[in-house]
Design a protein around this motif. Structure first.
Motif, mmCIF file in Angstrom:
data_model
loop_
_atom_site.group_PDB
_atom_site.id
_atom_site.type_symbol
_atom_site.label_atom_id
_atom_site.label_comp_id
_atom_site.label_asym_id
_atom_site.label_seq_id
_atom_site.Cartn_x
_atom_site.Cartn_y
_atom_site.Cartn_z
ATOM 1 N N ASP A 228 4.810 36.265 -29.583
ATOM 2 C CA ASP A 228 4.101 37.459 -30.041
ATOM 3 C C ASP A 228 3.402 37.209 -31.374
ATOM 4 O OD1 ASP A 228 4.846 38.918 -27.841
ATOM 5 O OD2 ASP A 228 6.369 40.118 -28.865
ATOM 6 N N SER A 229 4.078 36.531 -32.274
ATOM 7 C CA SER A 229 3.516 36.333 -33.609
ATOM 8 C C SER A 229 2.459 35.231 -33.628
ATOM 9 C CB SER A 229 4.633 35.984 -34.593
ATOM 10 O OG SER A 229 5.244 34.747 -34.256
ATOM 11 N N LYS A 230 2.571 34.253 -32.735
ATOM 12 C CA LYS A 230 1.684 33.089 -32.784
ATOM 13 C C LYS A 230 0.478 33.232 -31.868
ATOM 14 C CE LYS A 230 3.312 28.980 -33.353
ATOM 15 N NZ LYS A 230 2.509 28.475 -34.505
ATOM 16 N N LEU A 231 0.668 33.788 -30.656
ATOM 17 C CA LEU A 231 -0.381 33.704 -29.642
ATOM 18 C C LEU A 231 -0.985 35.035 -29.217
ATOM 19 C CD1 LEU A 231 1.090 31.023 -27.200
ATOM 20 C CD2 LEU A 231 -0.783 30.740 -28.830
ATOM 21 N N GLY A 232 -0.184 36.072 -29.159
ATOM 22 C CA GLY A 232 -0.696 37.272 -28.517
ATOM 23 C C GLY A 232 -0.954 37.013 -27.047
ATOM 24 N N LEU A 233 0.031 36.430 -26.367
ATOM 25 C CA LEU A 233 -0.051 36.060 -24.961
ATOM 26 C C LEU A 233 -0.403 37.252 -24.066
ATOM 27 C CD1 LEU A 233 0.749 34.153 -22.493
ATOM 28 C CD2 LEU A 233 3.091 34.963 -22.864
ATOM 29 N N THR A 234 -1.226 37.003 -23.038
ATOM 30 C CA THR A 234 -1.473 37.972 -21.977
ATOM 31 C C THR A 234 -0.978 37.376 -20.669
ATOM 32 O OG1 THR A 234 -3.448 38.867 -23.055
ATOM 33 C CG2 THR A 234 -3.216 39.278 -20.700
ATOM 34 N N PHE A 235 -0.183 38.141 -19.905
ATOM 35 C CA PHE A 235 0.231 37.653 -18.595
ATOM 36 C C PHE A 235 0.199 38.783 -17.575
ATOM 37 C CE2 PHE A 235 4.118 38.937 -20.728
ATOM 38 C CZ PHE A 235 4.952 39.473 -19.745
ATOM 39 N N LEU A 251 21.190 36.459 -18.658
ATOM 40 C CA LEU A 251 21.468 35.097 -19.126
ATOM 41 C C LEU A 251 20.820 34.824 -20.481
ATOM 42 C CD1 LEU A 251 21.127 32.982 -15.849
ATOM 43 C CD2 LEU A 251 23.187 33.913 -16.910
ATOM 44 N N GLY A 252 20.247 35.863 -21.096
ATOM 45 C CA GLY A 252 19.696 35.713 -22.431
ATOM 46 C C GLY A 252 18.199 35.491 -22.486
ATOM 47 N N PHE A 253 17.504 35.583 -21.347
ATOM 48 C CA PHE A 253 16.062 35.367 -21.307
ATOM 49 C C PHE A 253 15.322 36.677 -21.561
ATOM 50 C CE2 PHE A 253 17.695 31.710 -19.126
ATOM 51 C CZ PHE A 253 16.770 30.701 -19.357
ATOM 52 N N GLN A 254 14.136 36.568 -22.164
ATOM 53 C CA GLN A 254 13.329 37.758 -22.429
ATOM 54 C C GLN A 254 11.847 37.408 -22.457
ATOM 55 O OE1 GLN A 254 14.943 40.780 -24.774
ATOM 56 N NE2 GLN A 254 13.053 41.281 -25.873
ATOM 57 N N HIS A 255 11.039 38.298 -21.870
ATOM 58 C CA HIS A 255 9.585 38.143 -21.913
ATOM 59 C C HIS A 255 9.038 38.570 -23.274
ATOM 60 C CE1 HIS A 255 7.952 36.788 -18.162
ATOM 61 N NE2 HIS A 255 8.571 37.704 -17.448
ATOM 62 N N SER A 256 7.928 37.971 -23.640
ATOM 63 C CA SER A 256 7.164 38.442 -24.792
ATOM 64 C C SER A 256 6.402 39.700 -24.411
ATOM 65 C CB SER A 256 6.176 37.363 -25.239
ATOM 66 O OG SER A 256 5.173 37.184 -24.245
ATOM 67 N N SER A 257 5.658 40.236 -25.350
ATOM 68 C CA SER A 257 4.736 41.326 -25.062
ATOM 69 C C SER A 257 3.504 40.766 -24.346
ATOM 70 C CB SER A 257 4.311 42.015 -26.358
ATOM 71 O OG SER A 257 5.426 42.479 -27.076
ATOM 72 N N GLY A 258 2.642 41.677 -23.907
ATOM 73 C CA GLY A 258 1.371 41.251 -23.327
ATOM 74 C C GLY A 258 1.252 41.360 -21.832
ATOM 75 N N GLU A 259 2.185 42.056 -21.178
ATOM 76 C CA GLU A 259 2.128 42.150 -19.720
ATOM 77 C C GLU A 259 1.058 43.132 -19.251
ATOM 78 O OE1 GLU A 259 4.947 43.242 -15.833
ATOM 79 O OE2 GLU A 259 5.730 43.511 -17.865
#
Length: 316
Positions: A228-235, A251-259
């Motif tokens: 989130d802080s580095k890329l501003g990913l869109t998926f 299991l401890g996994f989490q998506h970033s923002s940008g969906e």
């Protein structure tokens, strides 16, 4: 909605993934984002999401046909493209390629998704232990709790150095100031790491945009925050595709923002999902009632991934 027998990928998934991953329910933790999604116009979809998807689709074709840009319909949908470099062996080391997009004045890096015909690629997806992000490549990760999917990081590292060298050479030879990194499925997960690596390496004047399709979770909450802080990913996620909700949050996994979520099969109803792992979008999907065919598409403009549209591709 189970559909596991239509193509080789679907028949392999239960044997390789069902026991460790699909046996766990989606997390309903209180810290999941629950903000109301907002509609995304078709104009926005067409102007920002379609072109990276076309490049991602090409990555499913045979390497030789990408080099010559003769891969059939996927290549024909993109004009004024100059192939620059490729890597990987289309098996344990999935294919990537670099190209110059003269129309967009950008350098494009596209990662192939999982090859359903070659079992070694599927093993990359099955190695889902969380491990520390390589701090020798990402110095800002040193001393942090950033952890990523073990199989994804191992796969990324196999081509990272050659890929980065190709990007730097391409930027110097073309003079463009934009890098687009894209991919579908496993390719989308690799694109997040590639994008972060390129962002660290290039001059701040170079814009690095990462757009993925059918993205699985690639790391923990600290990794999501890092993206989130580095890329501003869109998926983009598609209807009842189960891949974006594995590995599980339990299991401890989490998506970033940008969906951006495709709500139904009309290819015209899209919403932007605020926050990380928004329960109103793909995170709210069920691992009991899902449709794996949604992972392939179509997403929009009849664009699907891993299809036989290539002149020669992963399905022959």
């Amino acid at each position: 909605m189970y559909t596991f027998t239509l193509i080789p990928l679907l028949s392999l998934l239960p044997a390789t993934l069902s026991a460790p991953i699909f046996g766990l329910p989606p997390s309903t933790s209180d810290d999941s984002a629950t903000g109301k999604p907002t509609p995304v116009s078709l104009d926005t979809v067409n102007s920002t999401l379609v072109r990276p998807a076309l490049f991602s689709r090409v990555a499913y074709c045979e390497s030789a046909t990408i080099t010559s840009w003769t891969c059939g319909k996927p290549c024909e949908a993109l004009s004024h493209i100059t192939f620059l470099q490729s890597g990987g062996d289309e098996g344990a080391i999935p294919l990537y390629y670099i190209a110059h997009d003269a129309d967009d004045q950008s350098l494009v890096v596209a990662h192939a998704g999982t090859d359903p015909v070659k079992f070694l690629s599927l093993l990359n997806d099955a190695e889902f232990e969380l491990v520390a992000l390589n701090s020798s490549r990402f110095p800002e990760a040193a001393g942090t709790d950033i952890k990523v999917h073990d199989g994804f990081q191992q796969t990324f590292e196999r081509t990272a150095d050659g890929l980065l060298a190709g990007v730097m050479k391409g930027l110097a030879s073309t003079g463009v100031k934009k890098v687009v990194v894209t991919g579908h499925s496993l390719g989308a997960a690799l694109a997040t790491m590639t994008g972060a690596m390129i962002k660290d390496a290039v001059d701040p004047s170079v814009n690095v945009a990462v757009t993925g399709y059918g993205l699985p979770r690639g790391g923990n909450e600290a990794w999501a925050n890092f993206l989130d802080s580095k890329l501003g990913l869109t998926f983009v996620t598609n209807q009842h595709d189960p891949i974006p909700i594995v590995p599980p949050k339990a299991l401890g996994f989490q998506h970033s923002s940008g969906e951006i979520h495709s709500v139904d099969g009309t290819q015209s109803n899209f919403v932007a999902c605020p926050g990380q792992d928004n329960e109103n979008c793909s995170t709210g999907n069920s691992l009991i009632d899902f449709n794996i065919v949604n992972h392939l598409g179509p997403y929009f403009q009849d664009i699907s991934f891993g299809t036989p549209e290539c002149s020669t591709g992963l399905f022959g």
